[in-house]
Structures are given as C-alpha cells and as structure tokens.
Design a protein around this motif. Structure first.
Motif, PDB file in Angstrom:
ATOM      1  N   PHE A 171     -10.753  -2.385  -3.086  1.00 41.15           N
ATOM      2  CA  PHE A 171      -9.341  -2.255  -3.432  1.00 41.15           C
ATOM      3  C   PHE A 171      -9.180  -2.181  -4.950  1.00 41.15           C
ATOM      4  N   THR A 173      -6.813  -3.417  -6.649  1.00 41.20           N
ATOM      5  CA  THR A 173      -6.433  -4.791  -6.984  1.00 41.20           C
ATOM      6  C   THR A 173      -6.903  -5.671  -5.841  1.00 41.20           C
ATOM      7  N   LYS A 199       1.658  -5.451  -2.628  1.00 44.68           N
ATOM      8  CA  LYS A 199       1.286  -4.055  -2.795  1.00 44.68           C
ATOM      9  C   LYS A 199       1.017  -3.407  -1.438  1.00 44.68           C
ATOM     10  N   PHE A 201      -1.334  -0.322   0.220  1.00 45.25           N
ATOM     11  CA  PHE A 201      -2.539   0.450  -0.062  1.00 45.25           C
ATOM     12  C   PHE A 201      -2.731   1.555   0.973  1.00 45.25           C
ATOM     13  N   THR A 211      -6.683   3.383  -2.331  1.00 42.73           N
ATOM     14  CA  THR A 211      -5.835   3.595  -3.495  1.00 42.73           C
ATOM     15  C   THR A 211      -4.498   2.906  -3.248  1.00 42.73           C
ATOM     16  N   GLU A 212      -3.811   2.594  -4.335  1.00 46.24           N
ATOM     17  CA  GLU A 212      -2.500   1.960  -4.198  1.00 46.24           C
ATOM     18  C   GLU A 212      -1.426   3.009  -3.978  1.00 46.24           C
TER      19      GLU A 212
END
Length: 311
Positions: A171, A173, A199, A201, A211-212
């Motif tokens: 990830f 984050t 968040k 993802f 990816t975010e």
C-alpha cells in the motif's frame, strides 16, 4: 463490516447517478427487519440474494440469521459457535448460492452450502477477517489486524487455501484498519477502504498492485462498501461533536478507471444508538445493519432497516 472504533473498544467524467430499477414486489416490503430479540447479538454483515433471501451475521456470537425481504422477521440459520464460528462479520453469496462468512478474530473464512452444511474452513493465522468480495474465480478478504488482503481461489467448485495477495508494504500508505471491500464487474479491480487512515485504495488483482483513489467531496474510509458500476456506496461514521458518532451512507461517482471518486450524496444520518455497519441492495432501495456496537446501552431488538434518504 466491523468498525475501527468498535474494535478499539471490544478531470472526472460526467456520469449518471440513476436509481436502479425497482424489482417487482407482490406486496409492500417492511422498512424494518428484526434479526433477533436476544440480548448481545450485535448484527454486523448483511447480503441480499436476487430472490430476496437475506443473511445477517452476528459479530458477537458467530450466528448467521436468514429471512426474506418480504417478511419482517429473520430466523437463526447457523448457530452461535457452530463449526468454530464464534464471531462473524462479512457475508456474501457466490453464483452457486454458497454462503461465505468472514470469521473476524477466528481468522477463518467459513463456506456453507445453501442448506447450511459446512463446505470449507480456510484459516489465516493471526488475521482478523472483516469483509469479503467474490468473483467467478476467487474470494478476497480484508484483514484488519495485519493490513492484508487474502485470496482463496475458486476453481471447479473447490475453495482454495487463503493466501496473502497484497500486504501492508504494497500500500502507498500503510493501512491501519482495512475494512470494506468491493470488486468491479470485470473481477480485476477491488476497492478497499481503510478506516484507520480514512483512505480508499484501488487494488489491481492481477498485477497485485495498490494505488490510492483520489476522493473529493467527502471521505470513503468506510465500513461496508457496495459498488454498482461507477457508483460506490460506503457506510461512513464520524464524531458528532457530542461524544458520539453520526453514521451515513455516502454515494460517490467514480471515473471509468476507478482511480478517482467524487462524493455526491449522502443519506440522512443516524446516531451511535444504532451504529450501522454494512449496506446491501434490495431492488430499488438500500438496507443497512444496526449493530448497536457503539450504543451506551445496547438492547434488543437488533434490526436491519431501510437507509433513509438515499437509494
């Protein structure tokens, strides 16, 4: 699915946001369903089959309840503690009608036949299996304890072992509390919510990359997720400023590659006394589970109700 607070205490393409077509109903459907009149049940996950059959899990006991959207009461289907299922969170059906249950802190994915017979137990050591999503070839389960998405292959009717598919280091984050998961119609992309970082993802399930998602207009670090084309619904909770929480279902519109999301509507809020967790589609409306996980004095009846002000 099971929420973070509860665990701590125990250029966008213009898209239509059309309401799905109503399903035919021979009689009016209730707006409230009683899962159980017993104390301490704390219902958590919900899924509704195309014929209106509803399944609801208990995170406190591991029981699974079954009913129909045409009738106001559910009945016990799988008993508390049965097959070692002492806790149950996410629940979904595959195309064969098999019932997949994420066993939370048991670290086990349970798979049952339509008649309730146990077909498989698949365990991930040290995991807290929270929510799950199914494709034609695999089941994917979020792990709130380790920040992992696990995968079990579905091949020729067989359920494979759980293997870590993407982990915390994948990830952008590091996740703190993975929760809701939904897979797109291709079965190649999953959207995964992390409540700890708030968040959302995007997981490429083939490349095993994360990816975010760029979220505007709100936040989607959600509990349960429901993905319908380019519409994403998430059960979101936030402090209400008075020591409790307000819960809504937020609706976001996603761009075609599912890399950006814009929150465009939200339901009417409800409070800590109800603490909804998961959302499911029933024809022309949405249903959510009132877990009472945050309630000061949780008490029966434990219910599933229609989401107010959003379809």
């Amino acid at each position: 699915m099971k929420t973070l607070v509860a665990a701590a205490t125990a250029g966008m393409t213009a898209l239509s946001v059309a309401v799905p077509s109503p399903t035919a109903a021979s009689s009016p459907r209730p707006d409230t369903y009683v899962v159980s009149q017993e104390p301490g049940v704390h219902p958590e996950g919900v899924t509704v089959a195309s014929d209106g059959t509803m399944y609801v899990t208990s995170v406190a006991t591991g029981a699974v309840y079954r009913g129909h959207t045409g009738r106001p009461d559910l009945r016990p289907f799988l008993p508390p503690g049965g097959d070692g299922r002492t806790s149950a969170a996410g629940v979904h059906l595959d195309r064969h009608g098999r019932i997949f249950v994420a066993g939370w802190d048991t670290g086990t994915l349970f798979v049952h036949a339509p008649d309730g017979a146990l077909l498989a137990r698949r365990t991930a050591a040290g995991a807290a299996l929270n929510d799950l999503a199914l494709t034609a070839t695999a089941g994917y389960v979020t792990d709130s304890a380790t920040g992992t998405v696990w995968r079990a292959a579905l091949t020729d009717g067989r359920i494979g072992e759980l293997v870590p598919w993407v982990g915390p280091d994948d990830f952008p984050t590091a996740p703190q509390f993975l929760n809701g998961i939904a897979v797109d119609a291709t079965g190649r992309i999953a959207l995964v919510a992390d409540q700890g970082t708030e968040k959302l993802f995007r997981v490429d399930l083939t490349a095993r990359t994360v990816t975010e998602v760029a979220v505007t207009g709100g936040r989607l670090g959600a509990d349960g997720l429901l993905l319908e084309g380019h519409r994403l619904y998430g059960v979101v909770n936030a402090p209400d400023g008075a020591g409790g929480y307000r819960f809504t279902v937020d609706l976001a519109v996603l761009d075609p590659p599912l890399r950006a999301a814009r929150v465009v509507r939200r339901s009417q809020p409800v409070g800590t006394d109800r603490s909804p967790t998961t959302v499911a589609r029933d024809g022309d409306r949405l249903l959510w589970v009132n877990s009472q996980l945050f309630a000061a004095d949780p008490a029966p009846p434990f219910t599933v109700t229609e989401v107010p002000g959003l379809r």
